[in-house]
Motif scaffolding. Sequence first.
Motif, PDB file in Angstrom:
ATOM      1  N   LEU A  60       0.861  -1.182   0.000  1.00 12.48           N
ATOM      2  CA  LEU A  60       0.000   0.000   0.000  1.00 12.48           C
ATOM      3  C   LEU A  60       0.899   1.234   0.000  1.00 12.48           C
ATOM      4  N   LEU A  61       0.550   2.233  -0.812  1.00  9.95           N
ATOM      5  CA  LEU A  61       1.384   3.433  -0.959  1.00  9.95           C
ATOM      6  C   LEU A  61       0.617   4.691  -0.574  1.00  9.95           C
ATOM      7  N   ASP A  62       1.349   5.696  -0.068  1.00 11.46           N
ATOM      8  CA  ASP A  62       0.733   7.001   0.171  1.00 11.46           C
ATOM      9  C   ASP A  62       0.870   7.863  -1.079  1.00 11.46           C
ATOM     10  N   SER A  63       0.428   9.112  -1.015  1.00 15.74           N
ATOM     11  CA  SER A  63       0.426   9.985  -2.196  1.00 15.74           C
ATOM     12  C   SER A  63       1.834  10.309  -2.701  1.00 15.74           C
ATOM     13  N   ALA A  64       2.860  10.180  -1.862  1.00 17.65           N
ATOM     14  CA  ALA A  64       4.243  10.422  -2.280  1.00 17.65           C
ATOM     15  C   ALA A  64       4.902   9.150  -2.812  1.00 17.65           C
ATOM     16  N   GLY A  65       4.168   8.030  -2.797  1.00 18.21           N
ATOM     17  CA  GLY A  65       4.728   6.763  -3.272  1.00 18.21           C
ATOM     18  C   GLY A  65       5.476   5.984  -2.204  1.00 18.21           C
ATOM     19  N   ALA A  66       5.425   6.474  -0.956  1.00 21.16           N
ATOM     20  CA  ALA A  66       6.086   5.767   0.133  1.00 21.16           C
ATOM     21  C   ALA A  66       5.230   4.579   0.578  1.00 21.16           C
TER      22      ALA A  66
ATOM     23  N   PRO B  87      -4.426  -1.492  11.855  1.00 19.70           N
ATOM     24  CA  PRO B  87      -4.807  -0.902  13.138  1.00 19.70           C
ATOM     25  C   PRO B  87      -5.231   0.556  12.899  1.00 19.70           C
ATOM     26  N   PRO B  88      -6.264   1.033  13.600  1.00 23.34           N
ATOM     27  CA  PRO B  88      -6.750   2.402  13.366  1.00 23.34           C
ATOM     28  C   PRO B  88      -5.678   3.479  13.438  1.00 23.34           C
ATOM     29  N   ASP B  89      -4.646   3.290  14.277  1.00 19.80           N
ATOM     30  CA  ASP B  89      -3.596   4.294  14.397  1.00 19.80           C
ATOM     31  C   ASP B  89      -2.628   4.268  13.209  1.00 19.80           C
ATOM     32  N   ARG B  90      -2.693   3.249  12.338  1.00 16.96           N
ATOM     33  CA  ARG B  90      -1.810   3.166  11.173  1.00 16.96           C
ATOM     34  C   ARG B  90      -2.503   3.581   9.889  1.00 16.96           C
ATOM     35  N   VAL B  91      -3.791   3.914   9.969  1.00 20.06           N
ATOM     36  CA  VAL B  91      -4.537   4.249   8.760  1.00 20.06           C
ATOM     37  C   VAL B  91      -4.222   5.687   8.354  1.00 20.06           C
ATOM     38  N   VAL B  92      -3.628   5.814   7.187  1.00 22.36           N
ATOM     39  CA  VAL B  92      -3.356   7.111   6.580  1.00 22.36           C
ATOM     40  C   VAL B  92      -3.959   7.059   5.179  1.00 22.36           C
ATOM     41  N   PRO B  93      -4.083   8.202   4.519  1.00 21.43           N
ATOM     42  CA  PRO B  93      -4.652   8.167   3.169  1.00 21.43           C
ATOM     43  C   PRO B  93      -3.829   7.286   2.232  1.00 21.43           C
ATOM     44  N   VAL B  94      -4.453   6.242   1.719  1.00 20.90           N
ATOM     45  CA  VAL B  94      -3.810   5.349   0.763  1.00 20.90           C
ATOM     46  C   VAL B  94      -4.101   5.876  -0.629  1.00 20.90           C
ATOM     47  N   ALA B  95      -3.043   6.076  -1.414  1.00 14.91           N
ATOM     48  CA  ALA B  95      -3.199   6.641  -2.758  1.00 14.91           C
ATOM     49  C   ALA B  95      -2.979   5.628  -3.866  1.00 14.91           C
ATOM     50  N   GLY B  96      -2.347   4.504  -3.546  1.00 10.54           N
ATOM     51  CA  GLY B  96      -2.064   3.540  -4.603  1.00 10.54           C
ATOM     52  C   GLY B  96      -1.581   2.226  -4.055  1.00 10.54           C
ATOM     53  N   VAL B  97      -1.281   1.342  -4.985  1.00 12.92           N
ATOM     54  CA  VAL B  97      -0.795   0.022  -4.641  1.00 12.92           C
ATOM     55  C   VAL B  97       0.359  -0.316  -5.567  1.00 12.92           C
ATOM     56  N   SER B  98       1.347  -0.986  -5.021  1.00 11.94           N
ATOM     57  CA  SER B  98       2.467  -1.484  -5.805  1.00 11.94           C
ATOM     58  C   SER B  98       2.381  -3.000  -5.795  1.00 11.94           C
ATOM     59  N   VAL B  99       2.486  -3.592  -6.972  1.00 11.94           N
ATOM     60  CA  VAL B  99       2.488  -5.047  -7.086  1.00 11.94           C
ATOM     61  C   VAL B  99       3.703  -5.422  -7.919  1.00 11.94           C
ATOM     62  N   GLU B 100       4.608  -6.190  -7.321  1.00 11.90           N
ATOM     63  CA  GLU B 100       5.832  -6.578  -8.013  1.00 11.90           C
ATOM     64  C   GLU B 100       6.001  -8.085  -7.977  1.00 11.90           C
ATOM     65  N   LEU B 101       6.545  -8.600  -9.048  1.00  4.00           N
ATOM     66  CA  LEU B 101       6.874 -10.021  -9.082  1.00  4.00           C
ATOM     67  C   LEU B 101       8.258 -10.202  -8.500  1.00  4.00           C
ATOM     68  N   GLY B 102       8.393 -11.189  -7.630  1.00  4.12           N
ATOM     69  CA  GLY B 102       9.681 -11.502  -7.035  1.00  4.12           C
ATOM     70  C   GLY B 102      10.330 -12.637  -7.797  1.00  4.12           C
ATOM     71  N   GLY B 103      10.858 -13.575  -7.072  1.00  2.14           N
ATOM     72  CA  GLY B 103      11.535 -14.703  -7.698  1.00  2.14           C
ATOM     73  C   GLY B 103      10.577 -15.691  -8.336  1.00  2.14           C
ATOM     74  N   THR B 104      11.086 -16.389  -9.325  1.00  3.04           N
ATOM     75  CA  THR B 104      10.330 -17.456  -9.970  1.00  3.04           C
ATOM     76  C   THR B 104      11.314 -18.491 -10.486  1.00  3.04           C
ATOM     77  N   HIS B 105      10.828 -19.682 -10.706  1.00  2.00           N
ATOM     78  CA  HIS B 105      11.628 -20.728 -11.325  1.00  2.00           C
ATOM     79  C   HIS B 105      11.068 -20.918 -12.731  1.00  2.00           C
ATOM     80  N   TRP B 106      11.842 -20.615 -13.740  1.00  2.00           N
ATOM     81  CA  TRP B 106      11.408 -20.790 -15.123  1.00  2.00           C
ATOM     82  C   TRP B 106      11.718 -22.214 -15.545  1.00  2.00           C
TER      83      TRP B 106
END
Length: 189
Positions: A37-43, A71-90
Amino acid sequence: MAERGFARVGRSSFSLGAIVSNSSSRAAYRTTVLFRLLDSAGAVIFAFDERTLPMVLPGARLPAGVAIDLPPDRVVPVAGVSVELGGTHWVDVEPDNRLFRRYDTLAEASDGGQLRLPADMGSQPCAGLSASAAALVYRDASGSVVGGEEVAYTGSYCAGSHFGDVLNALYVPLEADRARTLIAVYCDT
């Protein structure tokens, strides 16, 4: 990564979904997927544990999803999502190995308010394998991905007698068109 999307579900819950595609001529075995989950700055606000896709065959598109209650204390405005592929066995596709047979793991499903494995979702080629999870990816009326989740699954999909198994979906976004829900039962050794 073919598509991705997310939605807030409730005050501090989020639903994230992605469609992973394999455009190669080889099979991707045990590919890891990283959701953030990312904020508006991409963090990064929150990084999920890796998810593992058992097999993505050449030309296949497989749904992957995660959901969380922050947790309610960690909820900040979410602006985006990052989805990346990690390792794979070809690996080369071996036609006689049941792991490499093409079977329907991708289907649309809806049954009123419940999500069920569709009756036409074939599973005979994966007989003898085991399934422990199912991925759900939600689309809105226009077809855009708006979320997803992974749910525990201990049904009989791999035995071919899954018809009507209800999936316990808890993070369905309000904007989701349930008739467009994509389901994949993850089968592996």
